[in-house]
Design a protein around this motif. Structure first.
Motif, mmCIF file in Angstrom:
data_model
loop_
_atom_site.group_PDB
_atom_site.id
_atom_site.type_symbol
_atom_site.label_atom_id
_atom_site.label_comp_id
_atom_site.label_asym_id
_atom_site.label_seq_id
_atom_site.Cartn_x
_atom_site.Cartn_y
_atom_site.Cartn_z
ATOM 1 N N GLU A 274 0.842 -1.195 0.000
ATOM 2 C CA GLU A 274 0.000 0.000 0.000
ATOM 3 C C GLU A 274 0.882 1.253 0.000
ATOM 4 O OE1 GLU A 274 -3.703 2.029 2.472
ATOM 5 O OE2 GLU A 274 -2.642 0.303 3.322
ATOM 6 N N CYS A 472 -4.455 -2.874 -1.180
ATOM 7 C CA CYS A 472 -4.997 -3.151 0.158
ATOM 8 C C CYS A 472 -5.117 -4.645 0.416
ATOM 9 C CB CYS A 472 -6.366 -2.481 0.304
ATOM 10 S SG CYS A 472 -6.284 -0.677 0.453
ATOM 11 N N PRO A 488 -3.002 -3.035 6.706
ATOM 12 C CA PRO A 488 -3.620 -2.090 5.760
ATOM 13 C C PRO A 488 -4.179 -0.881 6.500
ATOM 14 C CG PRO A 488 -4.339 -4.326 5.313
ATOM 15 C CD PRO A 488 -3.615 -4.374 6.617
ATOM 16 N N CYS A 492 -8.539 1.301 3.562
ATOM 17 C CA CYS A 492 -8.711 0.084 2.786
ATOM 18 C C CYS A 492 -10.079 -0.534 2.982
ATOM 19 C CB CYS A 492 -7.633 -0.933 3.152
ATOM 20 S SG CYS A 492 -6.006 -0.579 2.415
ATOM 21 N N THR A 495 -12.324 0.122 -0.012
ATOM 22 C CA THR A 495 -11.931 -0.227 -1.381
ATOM 23 C C THR A 495 -12.742 -1.411 -1.929
ATOM 24 O OG1 THR A 495 -10.186 -1.733 -0.652
ATOM 25 C CG2 THR A 495 -9.583 0.573 -1.021
#
Length: 497
Positions: A274, A472, A488, A492, A495
């Motif tokens: 990430e 992520c 993460p 995230c 997402t």
């Protein structure tokens, strides 16, 4: 390569005694140079397997020419050891497609089975096979077999096919087939006087015609050529590359855009994905990768290795980026003399110098750590034979891609196969690279293939959102496995594809 000083054996490995590790190489190979391929010795040499018959099993990749080449050469090894050492050996070959081979190997190895004595592994599987102790660590084997302490053509060879963890001196594989991405182009189309005249009239530049021309070509310059040869009304298109969701096809093709335009997949030292993968610049590279579909034939989002071969050999495309390893399939008898194999174009990110970094392919040999002493001895004898100069040359003459510096530096190497010059060029350090040898490779890949496929097929329309989703998910995978130190981020949770 760097000579390893770490001769420890990984925990859990069944390693044969010191004499077993010596194999046949310590018996002196200088006497065979320049001799006939077989019948080079006048007397047998002492060997613990003399008088025995051994049956070996190799697991390889279905439909993959380099795998079958290695197996088809095994009768030469059988003749060699019969003549030199006095034992008989036969080989059985089992196979599975790229997408299924690791699971087939893992299902067997987890039971400590000797079902497969030697495995042709994809390079990215080294970590997943080595970490649980399923394959033999080769540092001791190399130390006791001087013929295996080879000067490889580049550090890229060592990093791709041999070592895990990345950057360490722990050796788990030896190159079976080197492989790089190359640009296969229709030389006969390029040399057609009418085509050359029409291109010059349209763009006020000449069509490239030599290796050196393509070596200097950028994607912007190549796009003019792809556009020129894209003629749907004639059932011809300018370009093809891999977009398929199968295995790593889209990933390897997109890596060429990402790396060459300055991006990275992750930080291998910290496991951080990430913030490294999902940059705006990498999202722009994903958009650029998709944009090239306009020069590809219908159904291009399903193009993998086999489909790429088909569209090129059927005369549907002017050029395609393809693995050098499938050169024999790309240049059919009908296309002999009509194909030029050259370096793929340089990419150029906004404001940056053009750069060329493409995906490495190829496979190493790995040895089952659970082999009994007889089969382990044969496996090591086989490796010693495989890397003899005349074996490597024979492999090249049959269409294979050896990796040792001595063979690739021969004056005649470039002339053996049409792709050999480009293979050497792209095998040099800095022009090709591999990705993730991490044991969680398959999970990382699955997420990435899902995301890229979703974008190129139009199921997802926001490149940045796709890159965020992949980053992520991969961050979570590596955090859960202990490779990544950071979880993460909170963002995230939002997402999705």
């Amino acid at each position: 390569m760097t000579r390893s000083t770490d001769m420890r054996t990984g925990s859990g490995l069944l390693v044969p005694r010191r004499t077993l590790l010596k194999g046949g190489a310590a018996l002196g190979l200088s006497t065979v140079l320049g001799a006939p391929f077989i019948n080079r010795l006048s007397a047998q040499e002492s060997h613990p397997l003399a008088g025995q018959s051994i049956e070996m099993n190799i697991l390889g990749i279905a439909g993959w020419v380099p795998s079958s080449l290695g197996v088809k050469m095994s009768p030469l090894f059988a003749e060699y050891v019969k003549e030199r050492y006095g034992y008989d050996v036969s080989f059985n070959f089992q196979e599975a497609p790229f997408a299924d081979l690791f699971q087939k190997a893992a299902t067997s190895l987890v039971t400590r089975s000797q079902e497969f004595n030697i495995i042709i592994s994809d390079s990215q599987w080294l970590g997943a096979l080595a970490q649980p102790g399923w394959i033999l660590k080769l540092n001791d084997v190399i130390a006791q077999n001087p013929a295996l302490d080879i000067e490889w053509y580049s550090k890229t060879v060592v990093d791709t096919y041999m070592t895990y963890p990345d950057g360490s001196q722990d050796i788990w594989g030896l190159p079976q087939e080197g492989d790089v991405e190359a640009l296969f182009v229709r030389k006969d189309w390029l040399e057609d006087p009418q085509e050359r005249e029409a291109f010059k009239a349209k763009y006020d530049v000449e069509l490239p015609s030599t290796f050196e021309d393509f070596e200097n070509l950028t994607m912007d310059e190549f796009e003019k050529i792809a556009d020129f040869f894209t003629r749907p009304d004639e059932q011809r298109w300018g370009f093809a590359q891999q977009y398929s969701r199968v295995y790593d096809f889209a990933t390897c093709a997109f890596n060429n855009f990402l790396w060459s335009r300055g991006g990275e997949l992750w930080n291998p030292e910290t496991g951080q994905v990430e913030g490294v993968l999902n940059t705006p610049e990498n999202a722009a590279s994903l958009e650029e990768y998709k944009r090239w579909l306009k020069y590809c034939p219908p159904g291009a989002t399903n193009i993998g290795i086999a489909e790429g071969i088909d569209v090129f050999t059927q005369g549907k495309v002017f050029a395609t980026i393809q693995w050098a390893a499938v050169g024999p399939a790309m240049i059919t008898e009908e296309l002999q003399g009509k194909v030029l194999v050259v370096p793929p174009p340089k990419h150029q990110a906004p404001g940056a110098e053009p750069k060329r970094i493409y995906s490495m392919g190829g496979q190493p040999w790995v040895i089952n750590a659970f082999n009994d002493e007889q089969k382990m001895r044969v496996a090591i004898d086989f490796m010693n034979w495989w890397y003899q100069p005349e074996t490597a040359l024979e492999f090249a003459k049959r269409g294979g891609n050896p990796c040792d510096k001595a063979t690739l530096s021969r004056d005649d190497f470039n002339d053996i196969n049409p792709w050999n010059r480009t293979y050497k060029f792209m095998l040099e350090d800095g022009r090709s690279q591999d990705f993730w040898h991490d044991p969680k490779y398959s999970e990382m890949l699955s997420v990435q293939q899902e995301g890229y496929s979703s974008f190129v097929t139009g199921q997802s329309t926001d490149a940045q959102a796709v890159m965020d989703y992949i980053a992520c998910a991969q961050q979570q995978i590596l955090y859960d496995s202990g490779t990544a130190t950071e979880a993460p981020s909170d963002s995230c949770a939002m997402t999705s594809l």
